[in-house]
Design an enzyme around this catalytic site. Structure first.
Site, PDB file in Angstrom:
ATOM      1  N   CYS A  31       1.525  -0.112  -2.185  1.00  0.00           N
ATOM      2  CA  CYS A  31       0.281  -0.065  -1.418  1.00  0.00           C
ATOM      3  C   CYS A  31       0.377   0.866  -0.224  1.00  0.00           C
ATOM      4  O   CYS A  31       1.457   1.220   0.221  1.00  0.00           O
ATOM      5  CB  CYS A  31      -0.049  -1.453  -0.871  1.00  0.00           C
ATOM      6  N   CYS A  35      -3.771  -1.695   3.053  1.00  0.00           N
ATOM      7  CA  CYS A  35      -4.243  -2.519   1.931  1.00  0.00           C
ATOM      8  C   CYS A  35      -4.596  -3.918   2.414  1.00  0.00           C
ATOM      9  O   CYS A  35      -3.845  -4.564   3.131  1.00  0.00           O
ATOM     10  CB  CYS A  35      -3.201  -2.613   0.832  1.00  0.00           C
ATOM     11  N   CYS A  62      -1.304   0.273  -6.473  1.00  0.00           N
ATOM     12  CA  CYS A  62      -2.235  -0.846  -6.331  1.00  0.00           C
ATOM     13  C   CYS A  62      -3.644  -0.392  -6.687  1.00  0.00           C
ATOM     14  O   CYS A  62      -4.071   0.682  -6.273  1.00  0.00           O
ATOM     15  CB  CYS A  62      -2.181  -1.333  -4.890  1.00  0.00           C
ATOM     16  N   CYS A  65      -6.039  -0.610  -3.118  1.00  0.00           N
ATOM     17  CA  CYS A  65      -6.019   0.384  -2.027  1.00  0.00           C
ATOM     18  C   CYS A  65      -5.792   1.799  -2.537  1.00  0.00           C
ATOM     19  O   CYS A  65      -5.913   2.759  -1.790  1.00  0.00           O
ATOM     20  CB  CYS A  65      -4.962   0.016  -0.995  1.00  0.00           C
TER      21      CYS A  65
END
Ligand code: ZN
Length: 191
Positions: A31, A35, A62, A65
């Site tokens: 991330c 995030c 991810c 994000c």
């Protein structure tokens, strides 16, 4: 990882985006510091300088994000993305503009204004259109009753569902189902 990095992760601090990335050995994803996913346990976090470095260890980016996206996003775009995500997650429940605004810590007026400007449609209408898309696919693919479908997609009242459907789609839910499931009986080609 230093204390500053850890604090940035805990605070979801967008000021650190691009400066480092963090991966979670438990979930296998990585991330950006900003995030909004749940704060991880510190012992499961690994720090990386770039998405490439994180991916080299087998971690996946991810979906929330999107750490590989470098493009700058304004706070308004961030907000609208948050609203969109909220609508998709909660479309099957009751979800008012005020509830959306409360969840995202902004005023309903501001939320409506940003969303409408960027998406060209109000949050409520976006939600309605999303529900109707779900209704259409359920009408085509299932034999559930109109009432059951209305409830499943977030309408609390099947008469209201039918009237919204009629207004937006141009026919009643049952006529739509009949037409899509048995197109030839009605001389309409399946589309
Ligand atoms: Zn993330």
């Amino acid at each position: 990882m230093n204390e500053e990095m850890w604090q940035a992760i805990v605070d979801c601090d967008a000021a650190y985006d691009g400066l480092f990335y963090y991966g979670l050995i438990t979930t296998g994803i990585f991330c950006k510091p900003s995030c909004k996913s749940k704060t991880p346990k510190q012992e499961n976090v690994r720090i990386f300088a770039s998405p490439a470095e994180a991916k080299a260890t087998g971690l996946r980016p991810c979906k929330r994000c999107r750490p590989e996206e470098i493009a700058f996003r304004s706070p308004e775009e961030e907000l609208v993305e948050g609203v969109t995500q909220l609508i998709h997650e909660h479309a099957h429940e009751s979800l008012t503009l005020t509830e959306m605004a409360e969840k995202l810590f902004v005023s309903p007026f501001y939320l409506q204004k940003c969303f409408t400007r960027i998406k060209k449609v109000s949050p409520n209408r976006y939600l309605t259109l999303l529900r109707l898309e779900k209704a259409k696919s359920m009408l085509r693919q299932t034999d559930e009753s109109i009432t059951a479908i209305a409830f499943r997609i977030g309408f609390r009242n099947s008469a209201y569902f039918s009237s919204v459907f009629q207004k937006e789609i141009g026919c009643s839910p049952s006529a739509y189902r009949q037409m899509k499931k048995h197109p030839h009986e009605h001389g309409v080609e399946h589309v």
